[in-house]
Design an enzyme around this catalytic site. Structure first.
Site, mmCIF file in Angstrom:
data_model
loop_
_atom_site.group_PDB
_atom_site.id
_atom_site.type_symbol
_atom_site.label_atom_id
_atom_site.label_comp_id
_atom_site.label_asym_id
_atom_site.label_seq_id
_atom_site.Cartn_x
_atom_site.Cartn_y
_atom_site.Cartn_z
ATOM 1 N N CYS A 39 0.876 -1.173 0.000
ATOM 2 C CA CYS A 39 0.000 0.000 0.000
ATOM 3 C C CYS A 39 0.906 1.214 0.000
ATOM 4 O O CYS A 39 1.777 1.339 0.865
ATOM 5 C CB CYS A 39 -0.901 -0.011 1.241
ATOM 6 N N CYS A 150 -1.201 4.212 -6.126
ATOM 7 C CA CYS A 150 -2.027 3.528 -5.125
ATOM 8 C C CYS A 150 -2.317 2.140 -5.665
ATOM 9 O O CYS A 150 -2.604 1.985 -6.863
ATOM 10 C CB CYS A 150 -3.336 4.299 -4.880
#
Length: 204
Positions: A39, A150
């Site tokens: 992440c 992302c």
């Protein structure tokens, strides 16, 4: 893949660090041989702390694929799409500074974009309208590449390509992170034995 606490990109730095440490400790206690923080927001917020805590295993973060983006031409224009917290974070600013002389890079915060992915809306009219509103003002001058900062955004790659146009490269950091994991496991002699089958386990 912390769906219960998503989205991370609009949380405070302290919240993300607490969640990252909690999840890492649960995984560590289960006997993992390496930890991948898959992440960008959690990497930006917590990777240095995680490396201080877990010194006996490889701890690998993910970062936007700026290196391949800036190498596609002479001083290319690049947009990095990321969560608001990643855009504000020191880690991304350091990365942008590294390539400031070789490319014109714009960091573009995308609040709400990952929620489309969580909802399974990958190519509906709402997400297309959102992307047009977000991207087109930054594309009045030609853009060479868009970096997906992302890990939710690659699910929207086809739709982003449609909105941005076919001549623009769309890049993400997933492959580079996987190669780095393999390198670190080789260095530590932690690769599974030839012929041994691995397994995937999901936890709630």
């Amino acid at each position: 893949g912390d769906s219960r606490n998503a989205p991370y990109g609009t949380k405070t730095l302290e919240q993300i660090r607490r969640l990252s440490l909690t999840h890492a400790e649960m995984l560590y206690r289960s006997g993992i041989k390496a930890l991948v923080v898959a992440c960008n927001t959690a990497t930006s917020a917590a990777i240095s702390i995680l490396r201080e805590v877990y010194t006996d295993i490889p701890v690998i973060g993910i970062e936007p694929a700026l290196k391949p983006a800036v190498s596609i031409g002479e001083h290319p224009r690049v947009i990095v799409m990321a969560t608001p917290l990643t855009v504000k974070g020191q880690k991304l600013h350091e990365l942008l500074g590294r390539y400031a002389k070789s490319a014109d890079v714009t960091a573009l915060g995308c609040p709400g974009l990952m929620e489309f992915v969580e909802d399974g809306n990958l190519d509906g009219p709402e997400v297309k309208a959102y992307l047009r509103t977000l991207l087109l003002p930054h594309m009045e001058k030609p853009v060479d590449a868009i970096v997906l900062g992302c890990t939710h955004y690659p699910f929207l790659k086809r739709t982003i390509q449609e909105v941005a146009g076919t001549g623009i490269r769309i890049l993400d950091g997933g492959e580079g992170t996987a190669r780095q994991l393999e390198r670190r496991l080789k260095e530590e002699n932690l690769l599974k034995a030839p012929g041994k089958t691995g397994q995937i386990e999901y936890r709630e």
